[in-house]
Design an enzyme around this catalytic site. Sequence first.
Site, short mmCIF file in Angstrom:
data_model
loop_
_atom_site.label_atom_id
_atom_site.label_comp_id
_atom_site.label_asym_id
_atom_site.label_seq_id
_atom_site.Cartn_x
_atom_site.Cartn_y
_atom_site.Cartn_z
N ARG A 36 26.57 -40.18 24.65
CA ARG A 36 25.72 -39.00 24.76
C ARG A 36 24.60 -38.97 23.72
O ARG A 36 23.48 -38.56 24.03
CB ARG A 36 26.57 -37.74 24.60
CG ARG A 36 27.18 -37.32 25.92
CD ARG A 36 27.85 -36.00 25.78
NE ARG A 36 28.24 -35.48 27.07
CZ ARG A 36 29.14 -34.54 27.25
NH1 ARG A 36 29.76 -34.02 26.21
NH2 ARG A 36 29.43 -34.12 28.46
N LYS A 194 44.12 -32.12 38.77
CA LYS A 194 44.23 -30.83 39.46
C LYS A 194 43.26 -30.68 40.62
O LYS A 194 42.04 -30.68 40.42
CB LYS A 194 43.99 -29.70 38.46
CG LYS A 194 45.14 -29.46 37.54
CD LYS A 194 44.87 -28.20 36.77
CE LYS A 194 46.11 -27.76 36.03
NZ LYS A 194 45.83 -26.59 35.21
N GLY A 339 34.07 -37.06 31.76
CA GLY A 339 34.62 -37.65 30.54
C GLY A 339 35.53 -38.84 30.78
O GLY A 339 35.32 -39.93 30.24
N GLY A 362 31.69 -31.33 33.36
CA GLY A 362 31.69 -30.11 34.18
C GLY A 362 30.34 -29.89 34.85
O GLY A 362 30.26 -29.47 36.00
C1 3PG Z 1 31.10 -31.33 28.11
O1 3PG Z 1 31.71 -32.05 27.30
O2 3PG Z 1 31.39 -31.34 29.34
C2 3PG Z 1 29.93 -30.52 27.64
O3 3PG Z 1 29.53 -30.87 26.36
C3 3PG Z 1 30.22 -29.06 27.73
O4 3PG Z 1 31.23 -28.72 26.85
P1 3PG Z 1 32.09 -27.37 27.11
O5 3PG Z 1 32.91 -27.62 28.33
O6 3PG Z 1 32.90 -27.18 25.87
O7 3PG Z 1 31.11 -26.25 27.34
#
Ligand code: 3PG
Length: 389
Positions: A36, A194, A339, A362
């Site tokens: 990132r 999930k 991730g 997300g």
């Molecule tokens: C992630 O790792 O998906 C983003 O950096 C967002 O992080 P968060 O889900 O803690 O908002």
Amino acid sequence: MLINEMKKINIKKKKILMRLDLNVPIKKNKITSYARINSSLPTIKFALKQNAKIIILSHLGRPQEGKYEKKYSLLPIVKYLKKKLQNTVIHFSNKIKNNIQIKYGEILVLENVRFNKGEKKNCKKLSKQYANLCDIFVMDAFGTSHRIEASTYGVGMFAKISCAGPLLISEIKSLKKAIKNPKKPVVTILGGSKISTKFNILKNLAKISDFVIVGGGIANTFLAINYYVGNSIFEKNFIHSAKILKEKYNIFIPIDCKVKNKKNECITKPSHKILNNEEIMDIGEKSIKKIQKIIKNAKTIIWNGPIGVFELQDFRLGTEKISHAIANNKEAFSIAGGGDTLAVIEMFNIKKKISYISTGGGAFLEFIEKKTLPAIQMLQLKYLQKKSI
Ligand code: 3PG
């Protein structure tokens, strides 16, 4: 796209506030993936070349607001930036003040925005405080664009000028390429534990895909429509929804599985013969062969999530073979995000063979589901406001 783009506006000698997503995994004070940060470097370098004063905002993890905790400090990231941007002066501060002294061509990184009270609730006062720091706000944190927070949304509304950074632009373009009029056949690979958290995404992807290949706990819920899945992770409440989806779309469900039995041994079994004391941990060789064939013919591949418990050697084969099948399809436009997916890509060293790797987790999934994200909407709103003045 009707939004301002950083590369199309004059940022020369301007005070730029950049929201980046430098939320990288850190173990024992060491960054374990630089992906990132590296993806954000071209944006920073571009602004440096324009001799701008650069202020960087990012979050790291999910600390409690109003409370400093060392493990969530951006310090390791600042150290890495110093290494990568040699000859650039980089300051680090936990104070949000608009009289901060930085020179043109210098950078100031502000401490984790999630230490600030009001960040998560998109507090007006905090948003204005951020906005007052700059002439131009650059939103380039694609990975956090699904969050309506002070540093991702509010600040953009209050800043004089708000624009999208190049990373955000390229994420939007690549994701659109995969989901709007994609080249067919489209194959989606959706893993993860999930189904409940990914059901809407699964439904939307099924609509545009010729094949959906499910893995992990998601696949187990599909298997549970007709079979016993023993001790495996699955969600009973979603069996009915999975059944409806399966009747309507082309969803490939594993025909054989690797299970952990009561003696903790790894054995391969047909999917309809799982016993009560067994746990599905991966797909079997027959499923792998079928999936490889499907992937080989794909022209567009959308990939999120591992197929099995790839962290364990005994249950890695499914994820490994499927990852290589995706990587080896040179004809297809392949896009991956999330991730765990990035960890898989790094583990099997296939980064260069994937057409586009999203920095979002997300955000990647939410964009696929909703075709937009709140921070993008904020930038569109700002663009339209400016036009109507
Ligand atoms: C992630 O790792 O998906 C983003 O950096 C967002 O992080 P968060 O889900 O803690 O908002």
